[in-house]
Motif scaffolding. Structure first.
Motif, short mmCIF file in Angstrom:
data_model
loop_
_atom_site.label_atom_id
_atom_site.label_comp_id
_atom_site.label_asym_id
_atom_site.label_seq_id
_atom_site.Cartn_x
_atom_site.Cartn_y
_atom_site.Cartn_z
N THR A 49 77.27 44.57 -4.40
CA THR A 49 77.42 43.55 -5.43
C THR A 49 78.88 43.27 -5.73
OG1 THR A 49 76.95 43.01 -7.74
CG2 THR A 49 77.31 45.32 -7.24
N GLN A 98 77.33 43.35 -21.34
CA GLN A 98 77.31 42.66 -20.05
C GLN A 98 76.38 41.48 -20.12
OE1 GLN A 98 75.96 46.30 -17.73
NE2 GLN A 98 74.58 44.81 -16.82
N GLY A 99 76.14 40.79 -19.01
CA GLY A 99 75.49 39.50 -19.04
C GLY A 99 74.06 39.53 -19.56
N ARG A 100 73.26 40.53 -19.09
CA ARG A 100 71.84 40.51 -19.48
C ARG A 100 71.69 40.73 -20.98
NH1 ARG A 100 70.52 45.15 -15.32
NH2 ARG A 100 72.35 44.15 -14.44
N GLU A 103 71.77 37.37 -22.33
CA GLU A 103 70.51 36.69 -22.00
C GLU A 103 69.41 37.13 -22.95
OE1 GLU A 103 70.24 38.02 -17.92
OE2 GLU A 103 71.22 36.21 -17.18
N PHE A 123 67.20 33.66 -11.70
CA PHE A 123 67.92 34.91 -11.48
C PHE A 123 67.09 36.01 -12.15
CE2 PHE A 123 70.85 37.65 -9.88
CZ PHE A 123 71.07 38.63 -10.81
N THR A 124 67.11 37.19 -11.57
CA THR A 124 66.17 38.24 -11.96
C THR A 124 66.26 38.59 -13.45
OG1 THR A 124 67.85 39.80 -11.24
CG2 THR A 124 66.10 39.32 -9.68
N THR A 125 67.44 38.92 -13.96
CA THR A 125 67.51 39.35 -15.37
C THR A 125 67.30 38.15 -16.31
OG1 THR A 125 69.90 39.03 -15.35
CG2 THR A 125 69.10 41.27 -14.93
N ASN A 185 73.37 32.18 -7.64
CA ASN A 185 73.37 33.45 -6.94
C ASN A 185 72.27 33.54 -5.89
OD1 ASN A 185 73.63 36.10 -6.19
ND2 ASN A 185 73.50 36.93 -8.23
N ASP A 214 74.75 29.54 -17.44
CA ASP A 214 75.03 30.89 -16.94
C ASP A 214 76.33 30.78 -16.15
OD1 ASP A 214 73.26 33.49 -15.08
OD2 ASP A 214 75.38 33.21 -15.54
N ARG A 217 79.75 32.87 -12.49
CA ARG A 217 80.65 32.58 -11.36
C ARG A 217 81.17 31.13 -11.46
NH1 ARG A 217 76.47 35.64 -9.48
NH2 ARG A 217 77.03 37.77 -8.80
N SER A 254 78.34 37.10 -17.56
CA SER A 254 78.58 38.45 -17.09
C SER A 254 80.02 38.48 -16.63
CB SER A 254 77.65 38.82 -15.93
OG SER A 254 78.06 40.07 -15.41
N LYS A 257 81.78 39.65 -13.06
CA LYS A 257 82.01 38.91 -11.82
C LYS A 257 83.34 38.19 -11.93
CE LYS A 257 77.43 39.57 -11.92
NZ LYS A 257 76.82 40.43 -12.94
N ARG A 404 72.20 40.21 1.10
CA ARG A 404 73.47 39.71 0.57
C ARG A 404 74.61 40.67 0.85
NH1 ARG A 404 74.24 39.13 -5.85
NH2 ARG A 404 74.56 41.37 -5.58
N PHE A 448 63.21 46.13 -7.62
CA PHE A 448 64.15 46.30 -6.51
C PHE A 448 65.20 47.36 -6.81
CE2 PHE A 448 67.25 44.04 -8.93
CZ PHE A 448 66.50 43.15 -9.68
N PHE A 449 65.46 47.63 -8.08
CA PHE A 449 66.50 48.63 -8.41
C PHE A 449 66.07 50.03 -7.98
CE2 PHE A 449 69.71 46.32 -10.42
CZ PHE A 449 69.26 45.52 -11.46
#
Ligand SMILES: CC1=C(O)/C(=C\N=C(/Cc2ccccc2)C(=O)O)C(COP(=O)(O)O)=CN1
Length: 456
Positions: A49, A98-100, A103, A123-125, A185, A214, A217, A254, A257, A404, A448-449
């Motif tokens: 990441t 952080q970002g989540r 959110e 996006f997942t979160t 992303n 969001d 980036r 977040s 990044k 990725r 996935f984590f």
């Protein structure tokens, strides 16, 4: 055309270990064929990441020594507030760890049971917090974004017809906001054009529906606008970033990044009432409203990182390194998402392993094989990341089954990129021999984590 090099020199190094194939066989099987479960000490080149993995500058490290660790009213908070206002233009700031976390707050505040939140790809979160708040995400990205080989220069664009149909179907009252990500992303770091964002703004304004941005980036997206969108070649990245933000009503960030810090994020909004509710909620979940779960020193580093993130030399070198790796793989005929995106190169696991069905987890398999070859760690961005459909309980089967290769900012050299490219080429050459995986452990949230696999 003369060669160019990174606009910085290295002042500190962190030695990394070269492992043997035998070490890696042991490590990946103990990690359940899940690169998230590897120890970083067993990883040679870490492309899992770009989140929190970038190198800070000497000014940011100096800023860490200026941490005002007062519980309330830290100087660093006000420096961060100044940076957000100067570079992004949002009125009110709520720092989060952080970002989540941002959110979580904005979803809790703006989403009610049964609401629909349109967005340019999930996006997942972001989607999870929308669902936890009772909402449903609806994808309104253009169809080209779901086709890895389509060369549309702005695959992050919104399909305005899809968006308008959704507004008409559900009614603006069931649409708390439209979620717009810059440099999308999951599509492969694909930018949205300013023209499209302006059209989204006009459409949503007709129905008085806010846009929440969001902006994780945003500087990378601005760079693509400068390079590819007619009329912006002479504009600075900083000016384009401001123009993007000014078309939205608030943002989750977040800072791990683009803003070049190892921890940090924020919620920034223009609406006073949303701000007051977020400022009130943040003390429940993150910490006092002037630190939001961060140390003063982290906020100082974030304020400085924001300023550095929009510097032309920095962003050109950052994107240039990603393009360098992408162009090399394209030159060797290796299927990757095109155009090459902002923060990484996305391998098309479906095309590389056509003999594996998505039930055998091609991207998960390819990421494990890549690690085995030379210790390069990448991230699965396919059916495992897509999770299960909340209604049917079945896997969500995404068109994009990707691995990725995410490039941290200011960390690796061109030589590392060459090693990565050769390792991908080696795995690609032996792709027919690769067999699939079975999932043997599946957690409930963001599987996935921590999911674990074994060879089929
Ligand atoms: C566009 C965007 C992001 O990319 C993002 C985090 N990305 C991450 C980190 C991550 C998160 C979840 C699964 C796998 C990896 C990335 O590896 O790509 C967040 C959450 O921010 P957070 O991690 O600071 O909570 C919000 N929006």
């Amino acid at each position: 055309r003369r060669s160019w090099a990174e606009p910085y020199k290295i002042k500190m190094v962190e030695p990394v270990k070269m492992t043997t194939r035998k070490d890696r066989e042991k490590a990946i099987s103990e990690a359940g064929y899940n690169t998230f479960l590897l120890r970083s000490g067993d990883v040679y080149i870490d492309l899992l990441t770009d989140s929190g993995t970038s190198a800070m500058s000497d000014r940011q490290w100096a800023g860490m020594m200026l941490g005002d660790e007062a519980y309330a009213g830290s100087r660093n908070y006000y420096n961060l507030e100044d940076a957000v206002r100067q570079f992004y233009g949002y009125k009110y700031l709520v720092p989060t760890h952080q970002g989540r976390a941002a959110e979580h707050l904005i979803s809790k505040i703006m989403i009610s049971d049964g609401d629909v939140i349109p967005g340019n790809m999930y996006f997942t979160t972001t989607r999870l917090h929308q669902e936890l708040a009772g909402g449903t995400f609806a994808d309104v990205i253009i169809d080209e974004a779901h086709d890895p080989e389509n060369e549309h220069p702005f695959k992050g664009n919104v399909d305005l017809q899809k968006l308008e149909d959704l507004i008409k179907k559900h009614g603006p009252d069931r649409m708390p906001y439209v979620s717009i990500a810059t440099a999308v992303n999951m599509a492969g770091g694909q930018p949205i054009s300013l023209e499209n964002l302006q059209q989204v703004r006009e459409l949503t304004a007709e129905y008085d529906i806010p846009i929440i941005h969001d902006m994780t980036r945003v500087a990378e997206n601005a760079y693509f606008i400068k390079k590819k969108e007619p009329g912006y070649a002479d504009k600075s990245v900083a000016a384009i970033v401001r123009q993007i933000c000014d078309l939205t009503d608030g943002a989750t960030m977040s800072a791990k990044k683009d803003a070049l810090v190892n921890i940090g994020g924020f919620l920034a909004v223009n609406d006073r009432e949303v701000f007051e509710e977020a400022r009130n909620l943040v003390v429940v979940y993150e910490g006092l409203h002037t630190y939001g779960g961060l140390a003063g020193r982290d906020m100082e580093a974030m304020a400085l990182g924001i300023e550095e993130s929009v510097q032309e030399d920095h962003i050109r070198a950052r994107i240039g390194q990603v393009q360098y790796l992408g162009d090399k793989l394209i030159g060797w005929g290796i299927p990757v998402v095109r155009p090459i995106g902002s923060h990484g190169v996305f391998l098309d696991a479906r095309k590389i392993l056509p003999h594996l069905s998505q039930d055998q987890f091609p991207a998960q398999t390819l990421a494990a094989e890549l690690y085995l070859d030379a210790g390069v760690r990448a991230m699965e961005r396919g059916v495992v990341s897509a999770g299960r459909n909340t209604e049917t309980g079945e896997h969500n089967y995404p068109d994009l089954e990707l691995v990725r290769l995410t490039i941290p900012r200011r960390v690796y050299t061109q030589a590392h990129m060459d090693v990565v490219a050769e390792s991908v080429a080696e795995v690609f050459a032996n792709r027919e021999k690769i067999s699939g995986l079975n999932m043997i452990y599946e957690p409930k949230y963001l599987r996935f984590f921590q999911a674990r696999f074994e060879r089929a």
